[in-house]
Design an enzyme around this catalytic site. Sequence first.
Site, mmCIF file in Angstrom:
data_model
loop_
_atom_site.group_PDB
_atom_site.id
_atom_site.type_symbol
_atom_site.label_atom_id
_atom_site.label_comp_id
_atom_site.label_asym_id
_atom_site.label_seq_id
_atom_site.Cartn_x
_atom_site.Cartn_y
_atom_site.Cartn_z
ATOM 1 N N CYS A 1 1.036 -22.547 14.581
ATOM 2 C CA CYS A 1 2.267 -23.148 15.109
ATOM 3 C C CYS A 1 2.742 -22.432 16.371
ATOM 4 O O CYS A 1 3.228 -23.069 17.316
ATOM 5 C CB CYS A 1 3.369 -23.114 14.054
ATOM 6 N N THR A 2 2.594 -21.125 16.396
ATOM 7 C CA THR A 2 3.004 -20.364 17.580
ATOM 8 C C THR A 2 2.189 -20.780 18.799
ATOM 9 O O THR A 2 2.741 -20.978 19.895
ATOM 10 C CB THR A 2 2.854 -18.854 17.316
#
Length: 220
Positions: free
Chosen positions: A46-47
Amino acid sequence: MPGLTIGDTVPNLELDSTHGKIRIHDFVGDTYIILFSHPGDFTPVCTTELAAMAGYAKEFDKRGVKLLGISCDDVQSHKDWIKDIEAYKPGNRVTYPIMADPSREAIKQLNMVDPDEKDSNGGHLPSRALHIVGPDKKVKLSFLYPSCVGRNMDEVVRAVDALQTAAKHAVATPVNWKPGERVVIPPGVSDDEAKEKFPQGFDTADLPSGKGYLRFTKVG
């Protein structure tokens, strides 16, 4: 799972976000938006994804497209995590809002629930879902990825280009199409209509069936 899909009107939900309260229909306005979910803050894939979204912001701006994220973490978690995202990719500022849905009611209505992924309390997590929503508030295209596969931002941009080209010129885009390449004329348009609609001309593929359904043209 059944739920929101292509052609449906996106629910007019109101949620807290990193930019304050957001009502989805007001956020759409008369533009396209990319409404996307991520499984959780402070997680590796997600980062990388949200950093890439920030890096592609100018490309989306050129196309009049706004970004809107959503996940089940609270607003303060989102804000704290953004510091990590921006540190991971210096220069990629997260200027788009991220909505908070701790109750998980919104992701259910938006068809963004991952049936296989749960948090430590047994609550379902969002999938890597992405809806491209048009100015009419309807879903034009959806991507759905499992938690283990990150999204491809180049393909998201290409999909936006294809949707906007198809809407503007009433055409369709063939496999692997990119802006500037030939488009196809929909089968519901007769040759006579095509001659009027596309004065620049069109080419019909010579196929064994003898059916003239594969017609290519160029649009500006």
